[in-house]
Design an enzyme around this catalytic site. Sequence first.
Site, PDB file in Angstrom:
ATOM      1  N   HIS A 183      -1.441  19.013  -1.497  1.00 40.98           N
ATOM      2  CA  HIS A 183      -1.295  19.493  -0.214  1.00 40.98           C
ATOM      3  C   HIS A 183      -1.762  18.499   0.750  1.00 40.98           C
ATOM      4  O   HIS A 183      -2.572  18.769   1.771  1.00 40.98           O
ATOM      5  CB  HIS A 183      -2.275  20.777   0.025  1.00 40.98           C
ATOM      6  CG  HIS A 183      -2.374  21.904  -0.707  1.00 40.98           C
ATOM      7  ND1 HIS A 183      -1.645  22.945  -0.528  1.00 40.98           N
ATOM      8  CD2 HIS A 183      -2.931  22.161  -2.199  1.00 40.98           C
ATOM      9  CE1 HIS A 183      -1.415  23.802  -1.425  1.00 40.98           C
ATOM     10  NE2 HIS A 183      -2.329  23.273  -2.410  1.00 40.98           N
ATOM     11  N   SER A 186       9.964  -4.083  14.866  1.00 39.04           N
ATOM     12  CA  SER A 186      10.253  -3.270  16.019  1.00 39.04           C
ATOM     13  C   SER A 186      10.754  -4.150  17.140  1.00 39.04           C
ATOM     14  O   SER A 186      10.358  -5.417  17.450  1.00 39.04           O
ATOM     15  CB  SER A 186       8.875  -2.825  16.643  1.00 39.04           C
ATOM     16  OG  SER A 186       8.970  -2.363  18.093  1.00 39.04           O
ATOM     17  N   LYS A 206       4.818  -4.538  14.234  1.00 34.28           N
ATOM     18  CA  LYS A 206       5.373  -3.738  13.211  1.00 34.28           C
ATOM     19  C   LYS A 206       6.136  -4.088  12.271  1.00 34.28           C
ATOM     20  O   LYS A 206       6.819  -5.011  12.348  1.00 34.28           O
ATOM     21  CB  LYS A 206       6.370  -2.840  14.352  1.00 34.28           C
ATOM     22  CG  LYS A 206       5.624  -1.900  15.357  1.00 34.28           C
ATOM     23  CD  LYS A 206       4.667  -0.826  14.644  1.00 34.28           C
ATOM     24  CE  LYS A 206       5.612   0.252  13.888  1.00 34.28           C
ATOM     25  NZ  LYS A 206       6.355   0.813  14.802  1.00 34.28           N
ATOM     26  N   GLU A 227      13.185   4.848   4.949  1.00 30.49           N
ATOM     27  CA  GLU A 227      13.307   6.056   6.001  1.00 30.49           C
ATOM     28  C   GLU A 227      14.870   6.290   5.990  1.00 30.49           C
ATOM     29  O   GLU A 227      15.042   7.523   6.172  1.00 30.49           O
ATOM     30  CB  GLU A 227      13.098   5.353   7.241  1.00 30.49           C
ATOM     31  CG  GLU A 227      11.515   5.396   7.431  1.00 30.49           C
ATOM     32  CD  GLU A 227      10.940   4.740   8.965  1.00 30.49           C
ATOM     33  OE1 GLU A 227       9.824   4.784   9.052  1.00 30.49           O
ATOM     34  OE2 GLU A 227      11.950   4.345   9.600  1.00 30.49           O
TER      35      GLU A 227
END
Length: 446
Positions: A139, A266, A272, A279
Site C-alpha cells: 500500500h 530540465s 533536475k 518514465e
Amino acid sequence: MAQYTESISFDYRMWRQDIRGSKAHAAMLRKIGILSAAELKSIENGLDEIAAEIGEGRFAWSEALEDVHMNIEAELTRRVPAGAKLHTGRSRNDQVALDLRLWMRDEMDELVPEIMALQKALVNLAERERDVVLPGYTHMQRAQPVYLAHHLLAYVEMFARDADRVRDCRERANVCPLGAGALAGSTLPLDREFVAKRLGFVDVRGGARVAANSMDAVSDRDFAVEFCAAAALIAVHLSRLSEDLVLWAGAEFNFVGISDAYTTGSSLMPQKKNPDVAELTRGKSARVIGNLTSLLVLLKGLPMTYNRDLQEDKERVFDTMDTVRRAVRINAAMLRNVTVNKAACARAAADPALLATDLADYLVRKGVAFREAHHAVGSLVAAAEKAGKPLPALPMEAFKTAHSAFERDALDIFNLEAAMARRESFGAPGTAQVRRQLAVWKKRLT
C-alpha cells in the site's frame, strides 16, 4: 484508393521472409513437376538479386502494387519469365499468413535472449549489492525489511515467465499455412510437408507442422494476439520496474542513482535529473496494451475466412515487437548503470517498526495465539507513537503492559542482521535464501 489500400509502407519489412517462402514454394513446385530445374534456378537467382537490392536500399517499392508480396513477384516476373509460374498453388491469403508467422518467429527468437540479458542485468545488480537491506512496501507504506537483491529477483521471476510465454507463443506460431490457398487449398498435388520442413516448421522430432484446416490457416491470427498478450505483460512488468526506479531515484527515497546517459535535465530547472527512460517505459506500456486491444477488436466480428480487415494486424504486431524489444534492451543497459545509495537504504531499513511483525512472531513462539500477539504488538506500537519513541526505546514495563509474555530478550528482535537471517523459509528474503536464489539464477542465465 491506392493510398487507402496499400500496405507496402509497413509490410515491406517482411521481404526476407517473403523471399524465403517463395524459394521454398518454388522448390516444391519443382518437386511436383510444375517447374523445370532451369526455371527453379532462374527464380532462385532472380529472388537473390532482388534480395541484394532490397538489402542495399536500391529496390524501388511501388505503392500501386499494394504490398510486399506483389512488389517482389512483379519485379521477379519482369526479370525472369518463369516468375509468372511462382504463384501457382498459392494465394496472397496463405502467403501473408506464412510471412507473418516467419517474421514473428524470427523476432521472437531474438527477443528471448534479450529478456535473458535483462534478467542478467538484474541479477548482476542484485549480486553486487547483495548485502543492502531496504524497506519492502505494501500500500506504498513501509512494511517489512527485505534485501534489495530479493526485490530485484522478484522481477527476474516475472521476466522468466515472460520468456516462457514468448517461447510458448513461438511454438504455436510454428505451423505452416502455405498450401491453404485463398481458403480451399488447391487441386494440384502440393507437397505441404516439403515446404514446412524447408522453412523449419517442424516439431521436436523433425516432423512437419502444417495447418490442418485451410480456412483456419488463412484467417488464424491467434498467434499474433497471443504474442501481443505476452508482450503486454512484458510491458507491464517493465512499467512496474520503472515505477520502482522512479520512486527510488527521487530525493524522498534516494535509494538509487541512474547514470546521466539514461536521464535528462530540465529545460528550466538546472538542478533536475529526470528518469526519462523509466518514465518513457511506463508510457510505452500503454501503446503495447492498446495494440493487444486493437487486435482483439479487429478479429471479434470477422466471418470466415480471409477479410481485408486482417491487413490491419501488421502495424499492431510490428509496433508491439519494436516497442517491447527496444524497451527490454534499453532497460537492461540502464540497470547496468544504476548505483545504490547504501547509506540511504540503511537509514530506511533501520526503522524498528519494520520488525513489528517479528515481535508478534516472538510471542507466537512463546505459545501466544497470533491474533492475540498481533493485538499486543499493535498496542505497543500505539504506545511508542504516543511517547514519540521508537519501539525498542520503550521501557520494559510498556512491553509487559502490552503482554505478560514479553521478556527482556524481546529487544533482540530489533537486530536487523539477525532478523534477516531468521527468514529461512523457501522464497523468503532471508540471508541464506537470497544467496541461494542468486546462485540459482546466475547458473540458469549462464
